[in-house]
Design an enzyme around this catalytic site. Structure first.
Site, PDB file in Angstrom:
ATOM      1  N   CYS A   1      42.794  43.582  37.591  1.00  0.00           N
ATOM      2  CA  CYS A   1      41.705  44.567  37.002  1.00  0.00           C
ATOM      3  C   CYS A   1      41.786  45.462  38.696  1.00  0.00           C
ATOM      4  O   CYS A   1      41.849  46.641  39.331  1.00  0.00           O
ATOM      5  CB  CYS A   1      40.609  44.512  37.495  1.00  0.00           C
TER       6      CYS A   1
ATOM      7  N   CYS B   1      33.570  40.189  37.303  1.00  0.00           N
ATOM      8  CA  CYS B   1      33.051  40.478  38.963  1.00  0.00           C
ATOM      9  C   CYS B   1      32.489  39.590  39.767  1.00  0.00           C
ATOM     10  O   CYS B   1      32.446  38.692  40.794  1.00  0.00           O
ATOM     11  CB  CYS B   1      32.717  41.583  38.701  1.00  0.00           C
TER      12      CYS B   1
END
Length: 147
Positions: A33, A103
């Site tokens: 990402c 994350c």
């Protein structure tokens, strides 16, 4: 949909910046990402984290998890900071959407990378600390299966 806490930490991130002459600095990323997180720790002679700052290049969830992670380790011992997991970060933020779980893993690994750097600089071993990965996408598949 993001929780109010995620939005608060994204819009008003805590502890953004760098620590000059930090005791430990850890940088991790996610090749899939493009997120990159750098964590700075200021650890005193008693092994207490006096300050923690971060710089993150990434999405809102990456900023929010970085911010929360700094809040969770400040004032803690090195051993206590080692216990801050991606699940603890997510719980403190009242959850993350499944596509953003990585994350929180980035935040956990950034803490571990900074602790690893601290241990190497001071020629010490931190019980339970494993060498962190530079790219969390290697670990990501394992975590996503849990959610």
């Amino acid at each position: 949909m993001y929780s109010e806490k995620v939005m608060d930490h994204f819009n008003n991130p805590r502890n953004v910046g760098e620590i000059e002459n930090a005791s430990g600095v850890g940088t991790v990323g996610n090749a899939k990402c493009g997120d990159i997180m750098r964590m700075y720790l200021d650890i005193d002679d008693n092994g207490i984290i006096q300050d923690c700052k971060f710089k993150t290049f990434g999405c809102g969830a990456a900023v929010a998890t970085s911010s929360m992670a700094t809040e969770l380790v400040k004032g803690k011992t090195v051993q206590e900071a080692l216990q801050v997991t991606n699940k603890a970060v997510m719980e403190a933020l009242d959850g993350l959407p499944p596509v953003k779980v990585h994350c929180s893993l980035l935040a956990e690994e950034a803490i571990h990378a900074a602790l690893w750097d601290y241990a190497e600089k001071h020629n010490i071993k931190i019980e339970g600390l494993e060498k962190p990965v530079n790219d969390i996408s290697e670990k990501e598949e394992d975590v996503e299966e849990d959610y």
